[in-house]
Design a protein around this motif. Structure first.
Motif, PDB file in Angstrom:
ATOM      1  N   GLY A 100     -25.296  -8.780  51.750  1.00 55.10           N
ATOM      2  CA  GLY A 100     -23.858  -9.028  51.856  1.00 55.10           C
ATOM      3  C   GLY A 100     -23.124  -7.858  52.490  1.00 55.10           C
ATOM      4  N   THR A 101     -23.540  -6.647  52.172  1.00 52.47           N
ATOM      5  CA  THR A 101     -22.934  -5.456  52.772  1.00 52.47           C
ATOM      6  C   THR A 101     -23.140  -5.445  54.281  1.00 52.47           C
ATOM      7  OG1 THR A 101     -23.383  -4.218  50.749  1.00 52.47           O
ATOM      8  CG2 THR A 101     -22.885  -2.934  52.718  1.00 52.47           C
ATOM      9  N   ALA A 102     -24.347  -5.780  54.715  1.00 53.68           N
ATOM     10  CA  ALA A 102     -24.649  -5.797  56.149  1.00 53.68           C
ATOM     11  C   ALA A 102     -23.817  -6.849  56.880  1.00 53.68           C
ATOM     12  CB  ALA A 102     -26.141  -6.059  56.359  1.00 53.68           C
ATOM     13  N   LEU A 103     -23.640  -8.000  56.269  1.00 50.56           N
ATOM     14  CA  LEU A 103     -22.814  -9.044  56.890  1.00 50.56           C
ATOM     15  C   LEU A 103     -21.366  -8.577  57.053  1.00 50.56           C
ATOM     16  CD1 LEU A 103     -24.167 -12.189  54.996  1.00 50.56           C
ATOM     17  CD2 LEU A 103     -24.428 -11.711  57.443  1.00 50.56           C
ATOM     18  N   PHE A 124     -21.313  -1.776  48.986  1.00 48.28           N
ATOM     19  CA  PHE A 124     -20.705  -3.080  49.258  1.00 48.28           C
ATOM     20  C   PHE A 124     -19.185  -3.006  49.103  1.00 48.28           C
ATOM     21  CE2 PHE A 124     -18.917  -7.052  47.681  1.00 48.28           C
ATOM     22  CZ  PHE A 124     -19.329  -7.958  48.648  1.00 48.28           C
ATOM     23  N   ALA A 125     -18.720  -2.387  48.016  1.00 46.13           N
ATOM     24  CA  ALA A 125     -17.282  -2.302  47.771  1.00 46.13           C
ATOM     25  C   ALA A 125     -16.569  -1.523  48.876  1.00 46.13           C
ATOM     26  CB  ALA A 125     -17.029  -1.650  46.408  1.00 46.13           C
ATOM     27  N   ILE A 126     -17.207  -0.472  49.377  1.00 43.42           N
ATOM     28  CA  ILE A 126     -16.587   0.340  50.431  1.00 43.42           C
ATOM     29  C   ILE A 126     -16.348  -0.493  51.686  1.00 43.42           C
ATOM     30  CG2 ILE A 126     -16.996   2.257  52.045  1.00 43.42           C
ATOM     31  CD1 ILE A 126     -18.468   3.670  49.717  1.00 43.42           C
ATOM     32  N   LEU A 151      -6.222 -11.001  48.736  1.00 47.08           N
ATOM     33  CA  LEU A 151      -7.634 -11.005  48.351  1.00 47.08           C
ATOM     34  C   LEU A 151      -8.083  -9.607  47.916  1.00 47.08           C
ATOM     35  CD1 LEU A 151     -10.266 -12.500  48.017  1.00 47.08           C
ATOM     36  CD2 LEU A 151     -10.728 -12.151  50.457  1.00 47.08           C
ATOM     37  N   LEU A 152      -7.662  -8.591  48.657  1.00 51.14           N
ATOM     38  CA  LEU A 152      -8.020  -7.217  48.296  1.00 51.14           C
ATOM     39  C   LEU A 152      -7.425  -6.843  46.942  1.00 51.14           C
ATOM     40  CD1 LEU A 152      -9.326  -4.518  48.913  1.00 51.14           C
ATOM     41  CD2 LEU A 152      -7.337  -3.919  50.317  1.00 51.14           C
ATOM     42  N   ALA A 153      -6.179  -7.238  46.717  1.00 54.26           N
ATOM     43  CA  ALA A 153      -5.531  -6.941  45.439  1.00 54.26           C
ATOM     44  C   ALA A 153      -6.255  -7.621  44.282  1.00 54.26           C
ATOM     45  CB  ALA A 153      -4.070  -7.387  45.477  1.00 54.26           C
ATOM     46  N   PHE A 162     -13.970  -4.272  41.834  1.00 56.84           N
ATOM     47  CA  PHE A 162     -14.617  -3.130  42.497  1.00 56.84           C
ATOM     48  C   PHE A 162     -14.681  -1.910  41.584  1.00 56.84           C
ATOM     49  CE2 PHE A 162     -13.119  -4.737  46.917  1.00 56.84           C
ATOM     50  CZ  PHE A 162     -14.149  -5.666  46.920  1.00 56.84           C
ATOM     51  N   VAL A 163     -13.646  -1.701  40.792  1.00 54.01           N
ATOM     52  CA  VAL A 163     -13.574  -0.490  39.979  1.00 54.01           C
ATOM     53  C   VAL A 163     -14.656  -0.466  38.900  1.00 54.01           C
ATOM     54  CG1 VAL A 163     -12.030  -1.225  38.113  1.00 54.01           C
ATOM     55  CG2 VAL A 163     -11.847   1.097  39.023  1.00 54.01           C
ATOM     56  N   LEU A 164     -15.241  -1.627  38.626  1.00 58.87           N
ATOM     57  CA  LEU A 164     -16.315  -1.699  37.632  1.00 58.87           C
ATOM     58  C   LEU A 164     -17.691  -1.454  38.249  1.00 58.87           C
ATOM     59  CD1 LEU A 164     -15.128  -4.814  35.579  1.00 58.87           C
ATOM     60  CD2 LEU A 164     -14.862  -2.399  34.996  1.00 58.87           C
ATOM     61  N   PHE A 165     -17.762  -1.387  39.579  1.00 57.42           N
ATOM     62  CA  PHE A 165     -19.054  -1.190  40.243  1.00 57.42           C
ATOM     63  C   PHE A 165     -19.597   0.213  39.986  1.00 57.42           C
ATOM     64  CE2 PHE A 165     -18.293  -4.543  43.804  1.00 57.42           C
ATOM     65  CZ  PHE A 165     -18.300  -5.529  42.838  1.00 57.42           C
ATOM     66  N   LYS A 166     -18.758   1.195  40.290  1.00 55.23           N
ATOM     67  CA  LYS A 166     -19.147   2.591  40.117  1.00 55.23           C
ATOM     68  C   LYS A 166     -17.874   3.418  40.183  1.00 55.23           C
ATOM     69  CE  LYS A 166     -22.577   5.963  41.755  1.00 55.23           C
ATOM     70  NZ  LYS A 166     -23.526   6.329  42.842  1.00 55.23           N
ATOM     71  N   GLU A 167     -17.751   4.428  39.326  1.00 58.98           N
ATOM     72  CA  GLU A 167     -16.498   5.177  39.225  1.00 58.98           C
ATOM     73  C   GLU A 167     -16.120   5.881  40.519  1.00 58.98           C
ATOM     74  OE1 GLU A 167     -19.893   7.732  38.239  1.00 58.98           O
ATOM     75  OE2 GLU A 167     -19.227   5.789  37.485  1.00 58.98           O
ATOM     76  N   THR A 168     -17.084   6.130  41.395  1.00 61.59           N
ATOM     77  CA  THR A 168     -16.786   6.823  42.650  1.00 61.59           C
ATOM     78  C   THR A 168     -16.015   5.950  43.642  1.00 61.59           C
ATOM     79  OG1 THR A 168     -19.066   6.271  43.281  1.00 61.59           O
ATOM     80  CG2 THR A 168     -18.643   8.529  42.574  1.00 61.59           C
ATOM     81  N   ILE A 169     -15.814   4.672  43.317  1.00 64.64           N
ATOM     82  CA  ILE A 169     -15.038   3.815  44.217  1.00 64.64           C
ATOM     83  C   ILE A 169     -13.536   4.063  44.052  1.00 64.64           C
ATOM     84  CG2 ILE A 169     -14.666   1.837  42.682  1.00 64.64           C
ATOM     85  CD1 ILE A 169     -15.619   1.730  46.427  1.00 64.64           C
ATOM     86  N   ILE A 170     -13.126   4.733  42.980  1.00 64.66           N
ATOM     87  CA  ILE A 170     -11.694   4.881  42.685  1.00 64.66           C
ATOM     88  C   ILE A 170     -10.901   5.484  43.850  1.00 64.66           C
ATOM     89  CG2 ILE A 170     -10.043   6.111  41.218  1.00 64.66           C
ATOM     90  CD1 ILE A 170     -11.877   5.609  38.856  1.00 64.66           C
TER      91      ILE A 170
END
Length: 343
Positions: A111-114, A158-160, A174-176, A182-190
């Motif tokens: 999905g990230t690659a797409l 993927f979130a990035i 959609l982003l909102a 996304f914030v539950l994926f990994k804390e570094t996404i904040i």
């Protein structure tokens, strides 16, 4: 009317064929690049992927792992679902653990690659260059490690790209809606959640509310886990950041001035680390592509995380979208100049 419907049907059919071919290319390259890593990864001797042991434990409901890993639930949870589904088919428990994470991370990386292909085409690259950039991502050492090893970075990457994709297409609603997920994926996404505010059209109550709600979800989820799930003393995020800053920043800065440190920082990009800054200079000079300025910010964020973490290469790979894009600019420029010289 019949002709119009036939024309519309042909357009849909062509789109489906193109998408199917693109998906097949992505899956083929990703499988070829990651299978060896998955097949030969040894749970008893993880070497540079020591974090994998924590996530395997979490997939079995054991959260007695280092605090920095305890809250990265989604990949281990999805892996646990795959383990239940494949348990009748795979008798070896360790092989089942490896396979479950491989399946989950493989799907996420696809999905990230797409999305990356969609980002590159939106930036104006021809489909050939967009596929090349997508392949650069798929065969990166960091992607191979993230997919072929029981790690959780795939959702982070993927979130990035999803945030960048939705920003380029200005899909504010959609982003909102997705930011709290996304914030539950990994804390570094904040830090990446604040990127949309660089675009004027996204500085509105929807995004502000989304980011505030996302941060609330993040801290509430951690509080609930600390009380109900994790059988250990709570550890504040600020405490973790301070610990990493004290432990790694000076060490990382010293390493950056050594060949080993430079190799570590750029190991996910190889020579793209050289191509990208040259591509940036080409873009500034010729302005063929209108690369938005906000794409430079992930590089700064990723570099900051690299300094805070001993695994500098894995952290700096968060800058893969702009580095791949600027590398493609240089590659196209050099090939065009070469073709002109032959004429």
């Amino acid at each position: 009317m019949a002709r119009f419907l036939d024309r519309e049907q042909n357009v849909v059919t062509r789109y489906q064929v193109r998408f199917s071919i693109l998906l097949l290319v992505i899956v083929t390259v990703l499988y070829g690049a990651t299978y060896q890593q998955f097949r030969h990864f040894n749970i008893e001797d993880p070497r540079g992927a020591q974090d994998a042991l924590s996530y395997i434990k979490m997939s079995h409901g054991n959260y007695n792992v280092p605090p920095i890993h305890q809250y990265r639930l989604l990949i281990p949870y999805m892996a646990s679902l795959v383990q239940k589904a494949l348990h009748p088919l795979v008798a070896n428990e360790k092989e089942l653990d490896k396979l479950s994470f491989y399946v989950v991370n493989f799907v996420v990386a696809t999905g990230t690659a797409l999305l990356l292909f969609g980002v590159l085409t939106k930036l104006g690259f021809e489909w050939q260059l967009s596929i090349l950039g997508t392949i650069f991502f798929l065969i990166s050492r960091i992607t191979v490690l993230s997919v072929g090893t029981p790690l959780v970075d795939s959702l982070y990457f993927f979130a990035i790209v999803a945030i960048v994709y939705l920003m380029l297409y200005e899909k504010v609603v959609l982003l909102a809606c997705l930011c709290p997920l996304f914030v539950l994926f990994k804390e570094t996404i904040i830090p990446f959640l604040f990127l949309p505010f660089v675009i004027r059209s996204m500085r509105n109550w929807k995004m502000v509310s989304s980011v505030l709600f996302s941060l609330s979800i993040f801290f509430v989820a951690r509080h609930i886990m600390q009380r109900e799930i994790i059988a250990s003393q709570p550890c504040l995020l600020v405490t973790i950041v301070i610990h990493h800053a004290q432990s790694y920043i000076l060490l990382s800065l010293r390493r950056l001035f050594t060949p080993a440190g430079i190799h570590d920082l750029f190991n996910g990009f190889a020579f793209l680390a050289v191509f990208a800054p040259l591509g940036l200079l080409v873009d500034w000079r010729y302005r063929k592509y209108k690369i938005p300025a906000f794409l430079l910010l992930p590089i700064l964020i990723a570099f900051g995380f690299a300094l805070l973490n001993g695994a500098m290469g894995r952290m700096f790979f968060a800058a893969y979208v702009p580095i791949i894009a600027y590398s493609l600019i240089l590659i196209e420029h050099v090939l065009e100049e070469k073709s002109k010289n032959h004429e």
